[in-house]
Design an enzyme around this catalytic site. Structure first.
Site, PDB file in Angstrom:
ATOM      1  N   ASP A  64       0.798  -1.226   0.000  1.00 39.76           N
ATOM      2  CA  ASP A  64       0.000   0.000   0.000  1.00 39.76           C
ATOM      3  C   ASP A  64       0.834   1.281   0.000  1.00 39.76           C
ATOM      4  OD1 ASP A  64       1.027  -0.334   2.525  1.00 39.76           O
ATOM      5  OD2 ASP A  64      -0.871  -0.269   3.590  1.00 39.76           O
ATOM      6  N   HIS A  65       2.094   1.188   0.397  1.00 44.49           N
ATOM      7  CA  HIS A  65       2.906   2.411   0.506  1.00 44.49           C
ATOM      8  C   HIS A  65       3.585   2.768  -0.813  1.00 44.49           C
ATOM      9  CE1 HIS A  65       2.251   2.026   4.777  1.00 44.49           C
ATOM     10  NE2 HIS A  65       3.012   3.066   5.039  1.00 44.49           N
ATOM     11  N   ASP A 119       3.881  -1.132  11.360  1.00 44.85           N
ATOM     12  CA  ASP A 119       3.429   0.195  10.976  1.00 44.85           C
ATOM     13  C   ASP A 119       2.816   0.838  12.215  1.00 44.85           C
ATOM     14  OD1 ASP A 119       2.711   1.813   8.213  1.00 44.85           O
ATOM     15  OD2 ASP A 119       1.405   2.278   9.912  1.00 44.85           O
ATOM     16  N   ARG A 379      -0.617  12.957  10.113  1.00 48.67           N
ATOM     17  CA  ARG A 379       0.684  13.586  10.412  1.00 48.67           C
ATOM     18  C   ARG A 379       0.904  14.793   9.522  1.00 48.67           C
ATOM     19  NH1 ARG A 379       3.700   7.839  11.143  1.00 48.67           N
ATOM     20  NH2 ARG A 379       3.098   7.655  13.338  1.00 48.67           N
ATOM     21  N   SER A 533       6.685   7.311  12.992  1.00 46.57           N
ATOM     22  CA  SER A 533       6.495   6.011  12.355  1.00 46.57           C
ATOM     23  C   SER A 533       7.263   4.893  13.037  1.00 46.57           C
ATOM     24  CB  SER A 533       6.927   6.092  10.895  1.00 46.57           C
ATOM     25  OG  SER A 533       8.299   5.810  10.778  1.00 46.57           O
ATOM     26  N   ARG A 535       9.188   2.893  11.259  1.00 51.62           N
ATOM     27  CA  ARG A 535      10.226   2.463  10.314  1.00 51.62           C
ATOM     28  C   ARG A 535      11.549   2.169  11.019  1.00 51.62           C
ATOM     29  NH1 ARG A 535       9.820   8.336   7.486  1.00 51.62           N
ATOM     30  NH2 ARG A 535       7.699   7.600   7.542  1.00 51.62           N
TER      31      ARG A 535
HETATM   32  C1  MIC Z   1       4.002   6.504   8.182  1.00 57.08           C
HETATM   33  O1  MIC Z   1       2.831   6.828   8.270  1.00 57.08           O
HETATM   34  O2  MIC Z   1       4.948   7.242   8.507  1.00 57.08           O
HETATM   35  C2  MIC Z   1       4.347   5.109   7.652  1.00 57.08           C
HETATM   36  C3  MIC Z   1       4.977   5.287   6.350  1.00 57.08           C
HETATM   37  O3  MIC Z   1       3.160   4.378   7.502  1.00 57.08           O
HETATM   38  C4  MIC Z   1       5.252   4.440   8.691  1.00 57.08           C
HETATM   39  C5  MIC Z   1       5.822   3.166   8.241  1.00 57.08           C
HETATM   40  C6  MIC Z   1       6.985   3.327   7.302  1.00 57.08           C
HETATM   41  O4  MIC Z   1       7.780   4.258   7.456  1.00 57.08           O
HETATM   42  O5  MIC Z   1       7.126   2.479   6.422  1.00 57.08           O
HETATM   43  C7  MIC Z   1       4.584   4.212  10.036  1.00 57.08           C
HETATM   44  O6  MIC Z   1       3.717   4.939  10.409  1.00 57.08           O
HETATM   45  O7  MIC Z   1       5.007   3.317  10.780  1.00 57.08           O
HETATM   46 FE1  SF4 Z   2      -0.093   4.873   5.069  1.00 56.96          FE
HETATM   47 FE2  SF4 Z   2       1.209   5.601   7.279  1.00 56.96          FE
HETATM   48 FE3  SF4 Z   2      -0.272   7.352   5.914  1.00 56.96          FE
HETATM   49 FE4  SF4 Z   2      -1.450   5.438   7.227  1.00 56.96          FE
HETATM   50  S1  SF4 Z   2      -0.233   7.069   8.107  1.00 56.96           S
HETATM   51  S2  SF4 Z   2      -1.943   6.093   5.147  1.00 56.96           S
HETATM   52  S3  SF4 Z   2      -0.043   3.734   6.982  1.00 56.96           S
HETATM   53  S4  SF4 Z   2       1.597   6.332   5.204  1.00 56.96           S
END
Ligand code: MIC
Ligand code: SF4
Length: 642
Positions: A64-65, A119, A379, A533, A535
């Protein structure tokens, strides 16, 4: 005294430890989820454990990313993930099927079960009564291998909801209000448990919005009871058999309580650049809006997007403003295509994106220079949108739709009569894009592209650490600062040598070169270091560059665990004044590291450049000490296995 919901679920899954807030416990994990940007690493780590098939009740791998596919890298990762899932007993949700948290809620979440996801927004499933926790990929890999998940036993905060939401006020406004009250570090070490008569008035997708954005509080997770409303949602998803009632005891005890009268709330907005910079929309002043983005795992349910369609029907988006919409799942998109609401969105001028994270992780749709974007996401950290000087405002779908029509931030109550969209009796069920694992794993070959590089390995921690200060940063540094995302960097998630070039890139583009040259360094941080996140690249890539320790005023939960998992020592200033005694280029020394870590909580640090000696706390459990000394969780696990 009775038990609250959180403690009931933890007790039912407890493997190790005492359920005393602040001490380490281990719990059994029933389900796991990964997404593609963290999943590739998680599966490489799982593979390194040598386990032939996942040992969970259910594991799902979502794409999905990284769906932009600007080069071969993402497509290669998708192919790797699909073949890996088939071989190791994992369900595979294909690109186009939707955002992991939305799809998991719709198709897999089960009240009372534990879910660990790589995630940070995994707590979305708390909307359905799961104990759903976000973590680094390595912790998910361990859970898939049948190992327990270690966490600090949280305090439990009850948020008592009374009343009902007035017209135009939504679940997003509830969580924005909680963020306003508690701040982005107010949830650290806590589970937010919602209760009270107001809960009954909220649908499961609304509860999921609230649970989702509990991640921005820094909370371990958020959870709602499983009640008649949960049953109705599961029945509409053709999964009534998964329903169990799950309520706290009448006389349950909580560590803290917060009261919110839903009927007194109004539309809220988080101002740039923090999810807790919350004010009522009516007090935000005149803000012209260049872009409106509706979607993300927070606000792209069927109910959310139908509401937007009903607001936009027969109208046109303001000429100043671009509107982009990314539906949360294929279920949502297909239902809206069939009932005509998608046509209403298109006719209004919305640009329809695929069902994925998209602009939320900066994968396209960056706003113009100095522009304003109103987003229904979770965010608004600086630069996350892809435009360094853009201002991102976080709001409900209703507020976002109002801005799309008027071209400026608008209290949606000005739009007139509110017609609330009801939940469907039946959702459209078609799991055709979810591929079950292969019956015969021996027939499946795992396909790897050239962008998938082997896992870097760390060495055990030296007994004398002589570390150059590579960077000193302030409070609330996010993982988006440490390891940015977006179309240039995200495709490198399975290539640590390449992605490490971008560590702290937006803060200081010289960081990676300086770190490599120093061959051993420390980062100085303020409060809530590593928020955001899950990550693990924000730990793995610094580790690759030679970072051995982070010295901060306090840490965000997931990032702290990721540092430990990759053998980086997280330490906390005993006296915050010493933060000012550690400047860029100073050399800090910690002697007898092993003895100091094993014998107490205090480490003595000498700044060789100034001659000042000061104390820091490591706050590590004995297990965490052993992990850091071994150079990370993979080494530790191998050493234990002999
Ligand atoms: C995000 O919202 O920052 C992400 C991308 O979903 C991350 C995961 C990632 O960095 O792959 C998260 O929230 O954990
Ligand atoms: Fe995707 Fe993270 Fe954004 Fe949710 S917050 S839509 S998991 S990138």
């Amino acid at each position: 005294m009775g038990e609250n919901l959180t403690r009931k679920i933890i007790a039912a899954h407890l493997v190790e430890g005492e359920m005393k807030a602040g001490s380490e416990v281990a719990i059994r994990i029933d389900q796991t989820l990964t997404q593609d940007a963290t999943g590739t690493m998680a599966y490489l780590q799982f593979e390194a454990m040598g386990v032939p098939r996942v040992r969970t009740e259910l594991s799902v791998s979502y794409i999905d990313h990284n769906t932009l596919q600007t080069g071969f890298e993402n497509a290669d990762d998708h192919r790797f993930l699909q073949s890996f899932a088939a071989k190791y007993g994992i369900y595979f949700s294909r690109p186009g099927n939707g955002i992991c948290h939305q799809v998991h809620l719709e198709r897999f979440g089960v009240p009372g079960k534990t879910l660990l996801g790589s995630d940070s927004h995994t707590p979305t499933a708390g909307g359905i009564g799961m104990l759903a926790i976000g973590s680094g990929g390595l912790d998910v890999a361990v859970a898939m291998a049948g190992g327990p998940f270690y966490l600090t036993m949280p305090k439990v905060v009850r948020v008592e909801l009374t009343g009902a939401l007035p017209p135009w006020v939504t679940a997003k406004d509830v969580i924005l209000e909680v963020l306003r009250l508690l701040s982005v570090k107010g949830g650290v070490g806590k589970v937010i448990e919602y209760g009270g008569p107001g809960v009954r008035t909220l649908s499961v997708p609304e509860r999921a919005t609230i649970a989702n954005m509990g991640a921005e509080l820094g909370a371990t997770t958020s959870i709602f009871p499983s009640d008649g409303e949960t049953r109705r949602f599961l029945a509409a998803q053709d999964r009534e058999r998964d329903w169990v009632e799950l309520l706290p005891d009448q006389d349950a005890a909580y560590d803290e309580e917060l009261y919110i009268d839903l009927s007194r709330l109004e539309p809220m907005v988080a101002l740039p650049h923090s999810p807790d910079a919350v004010v009522p929309v009516s007090e935000a002043g005149e803000v012209y809006v260049d872009q409106v983005a509706i979607g993300s795992c927070t606000n792209s349910s069927y109910q959310d997007l139908m509401q937007v369609a009903s607001i936009l029907r027969g109208k046109k988006v303001h000429p100043r403003t671009n509107l982009v919409i990314s539906p949360g799942s294929r279920q949502v998109l297909e239902m809206m295509a069939r009932n005509g609401a998608l046509a209403d969105l298109i006719a209004a001028g919305a640009r329809i994106l695929e069902s994925s994270c998209g602009p939320c992780i900066g994968m396209g749709q960056s706003p113009p220079s100095g522009g304003v974007s109103v987003r229904t996401f979770n965010r608004n950290f600086p630069g996350r949108s892809g435009t360094a000087d853009a201002g991102v405002f976080l709001a409900s779908p209703e507020t976002a739709a109002a801005a799309a029509l008027t071209g400026k931030l608008t209290d949606p109550r000005q739009l007139g009569e509110y017609r609330k969209v009801e939940q469907p009796q039946k959702y459209l069920i078609d799991d055709g894009l979810i591929i079950p694992p292969a019956q015969d794993p021996s027939q499946v070959e795992v396909l790897r592209g050239p962008n998938i590089k082997p896992l870097p390995v760390n060495a055990p921690l030296d007994d004398t650490l002589t570390l150059k200060v590579l960077l000193a940063v302030g409070d609330n540094i996010t993982t988006d600062h440490i390891m940015p995302a977006g179309p240039k960097v995200l495709p490198l998630r399975s290539n640590i040598p390449a992605i490490s070039e971008f560590v702290f890139y937006t803060v200081d583009p010289d960081f990676s070169g300086r770190a490599r040259e120093a061959a051993g360094g420390v980062i100085i941080g303020g409060h809530n270091y590593g928020q955001g996140s899950s990550r693990e690249h924000a730990a793995l890539a610094p580790m690759y560059l030679g970072v051995k320790a982070v010295l901060a005023k306090s840490f965000a939960r997931i990032h702290r665990s990721n540092l430990i998992n990759f053998g980086i020592l997280p330490v906390i200033f005993a006296d915050e004044q010493n933060y000012h005694n550690c400047r860029l280029g100073d050399i800090l020394q910690i002697e007898n590291v092993r003895k100091q870590l094993q014998e107490g909580d205090v480490l003595t640090i000498t700044n060789l450049s100034t001659g000042i000696t000061f104390a820091a706390y490591h706050r590590l459990s004995p297990r965490e000490v052993a992990i850091v000394l071994d150079g990370g969780l993979l080494n530790y696990t191998r050493n234990i296995a002999g």
